[in-house]
Design a protein around this motif. Structure first.
Motif, PDB file in Angstrom:
ATOM      1  N   HIS A  51      29.947  20.668 -12.760  1.00  0.00           N
ATOM      2  CA  HIS A  51      28.677  21.240 -13.218  1.00  0.00           C
ATOM      3  C   HIS A  51      28.823  22.136 -14.440  1.00  0.00           C
ATOM      4  CE1 HIS A  51      27.022  20.736  -8.864  1.00  0.00           C
ATOM      5  NE2 HIS A  51      27.088  19.595  -9.516  1.00  0.00           N
ATOM      6  N   LYS A  52      30.025  22.466 -14.820  1.00  0.00           N
ATOM      7  CA  LYS A  52      30.249  23.391 -15.937  1.00  0.00           C
ATOM      8  C   LYS A  52      29.695  22.870 -17.261  1.00  0.00           C
ATOM      9  CE  LYS A  52      34.402  25.595 -14.152  1.00  0.00           C
ATOM     10  NZ  LYS A  52      35.848  25.808 -14.398  1.00  0.00           N
ATOM     11  N   ASP A  53      29.725  21.550 -17.459  1.00  0.00           N
ATOM     12  CA  ASP A  53      29.274  21.009 -18.745  1.00  0.00           C
ATOM     13  C   ASP A  53      27.760  21.093 -18.931  1.00  0.00           C
ATOM     14  OD1 ASP A  53      31.751  20.485 -19.882  1.00  0.00           O
ATOM     15  OD2 ASP A  53      31.927  18.583 -18.825  1.00  0.00           O
ATOM     16  N   PHE A  54      27.043  21.473 -17.895  1.00  0.00           N
ATOM     17  CA  PHE A  54      25.605  21.700 -18.031  1.00  0.00           C
ATOM     18  C   PHE A  54      25.309  23.143 -18.410  1.00  0.00           C
ATOM     19  CE2 PHE A  54      26.011  18.112 -15.136  1.00  0.00           C
ATOM     20  CZ  PHE A  54      25.250  17.177 -15.821  1.00  0.00           C
ATOM     21  N   LEU A  55      26.345  23.937 -18.540  1.00  0.00           N
ATOM     22  CA  LEU A  55      26.198  25.358 -18.855  1.00  0.00           C
ATOM     23  C   LEU A  55      26.933  25.717 -20.139  1.00  0.00           C
ATOM     24  CD1 LEU A  55      26.738  26.740 -15.246  1.00  0.00           C
ATOM     25  CD2 LEU A  55      24.569  26.319 -16.408  1.00  0.00           C
ATOM     26  N   ARG A  56      26.923  24.792 -21.086  1.00  0.00           N
ATOM     27  CA  ARG A  56      27.576  25.034 -22.384  1.00  0.00           C
ATOM     28  C   ARG A  56      26.655  25.788 -23.324  1.00  0.00           C
ATOM     29  NH1 ARG A  56      30.533  19.471 -24.347  1.00  0.00           N
ATOM     30  NH2 ARG A  56      31.851  19.170 -22.513  1.00  0.00           N
ATOM     31  N   PHE A  57      27.275  26.473 -24.278  1.00  0.00           N
ATOM     32  CA  PHE A  57      26.507  27.134 -25.332  1.00  0.00           C
ATOM     33  C   PHE A  57      27.381  27.276 -26.575  1.00  0.00           C
ATOM     34  CE2 PHE A  57      28.521  30.436 -22.866  1.00  0.00           C
ATOM     35  CZ  PHE A  57      28.962  31.376 -23.792  1.00  0.00           C
ATOM     36  N   PHE A  58      26.714  27.351 -27.716  1.00  0.00           N
ATOM     37  CA  PHE A  58      27.395  27.541 -28.993  1.00  0.00           C
ATOM     38  C   PHE A  58      27.509  29.026 -29.287  1.00  0.00           C
ATOM     39  CE2 PHE A  58      25.492  23.326 -29.747  1.00  0.00           C
ATOM     40  CZ  PHE A  58      26.630  22.635 -30.128  1.00  0.00           C
ATOM     41  N   ARG A 112      31.532  27.373 -22.144  1.00  0.00           N
ATOM     42  CA  ARG A 112      30.765  27.001 -20.966  1.00  0.00           C
ATOM     43  C   ARG A 112      31.015  28.047 -19.881  1.00  0.00           C
ATOM     44  NH1 ARG A 112      34.177  21.618 -20.025  1.00  0.00           N
ATOM     45  NH2 ARG A 112      36.180  22.601 -19.696  1.00  0.00           N
ATOM     46  N   TYR A 113      30.022  28.202 -19.033  1.00  0.00           N
ATOM     47  CA  TYR A 113      30.133  29.153 -17.930  1.00  0.00           C
ATOM     48  C   TYR A 113      31.022  28.592 -16.824  1.00  0.00           C
ATOM     49  CZ  TYR A 113      26.913  32.806 -19.256  1.00  0.00           C
ATOM     50  OH  TYR A 113      26.333  33.874 -19.884  1.00  0.00           O
ATOM     51  N   CYS A 114      31.836  29.460 -16.253  1.00  0.00           N
ATOM     52  CA  CYS A 114      32.681  29.132 -15.096  1.00  0.00           C
ATOM     53  C   CYS A 114      32.180  29.855 -13.852  1.00  0.00           C
ATOM     54  CB  CYS A 114      34.119  29.569 -15.342  1.00  0.00           C
ATOM     55  SG  CYS A 114      34.856  28.814 -16.767  1.00  0.00           S
ATOM     56  N   ARG A 115      31.292  30.809 -14.051  1.00  0.00           N
ATOM     57  CA  ARG A 115      30.737  31.612 -12.964  1.00  0.00           C
ATOM     58  C   ARG A 115      29.224  31.456 -12.950  1.00  0.00           C
ATOM     59  NH1 ARG A 115      34.759  33.627  -9.643  1.00  0.00           N
ATOM     60  NH2 ARG A 115      36.605  33.858 -10.914  1.00  0.00           N
TER      61      ARG A 115
END
Length: 139
Positions: free
Chosen positions: A98-105, A116-119
């Motif tokens: 699910h981490k790849d849905f929480l990416r940001f530049f 990307r978020y891990c938490r």
């Protein structure tokens, strides 16, 4: 030196080729002597008629309805305890799939870096439910 929390991680160049969702965000500057910057992410943003990331989140039950019961129990005892829940969210890991849905530049010195978020992100609609479920599962 403190422990590494690994709240976010850098995405490698080979991983940026995979399908992912990029969270839109903006910087909010706090008025203080150190000029702290806080990033505000928008999981409700959508492109055209496509669903937003928030549309995919599992909301869970409305926990606000439990507040009166919690306040009643809080008043039953002579000593009450409270905690900083922001730190609690950071104790819950996001599954790798699910981490790849929480990416940001993040732009730094004219370079676009992908993180990307891990938490668990604080402030999303599913955060309170996931925190409560994790606490109930633990105890």
């Amino acid at each position: 030196m403190g422990s590494i929390k690994k709240i976010i991680e850098k995405v490698t160049e080979t991983e940026t080729e995979t399908d992912a969702y990029y969270l839109p965000h903006r910087a909010v500057f706090e008025n203080s002597e150190t000029t702290k910057i806080r990033f505000v992410f928008d999981a409700t943003a959508r492109e055209g008629n496509n669903p937003s990331l928030k549309d995919y989140f599992l909301r869970g039950p409305n926990l606000i309805e439990l507040i009166l019961d919690i306040l009643d129990r809080f008043l039953m005892y002579p000593i009450g305890l409270s905690v900083d829940i922001e730190k609690a969210f950071l104790q819950i890991s996001v599954p790798p799939e699910h981490k790849d849905f929480l990416r940001f530049f993040y732009s730094h010195e004219n370079n676009e870096i992908v993180y990307r978020y891990c938490r668990l992100m604080f402030g999303t609609c599913s955060s309170p439910f996931l925190l409560a479920a994790s606490i109930n599962l633990t105890y």
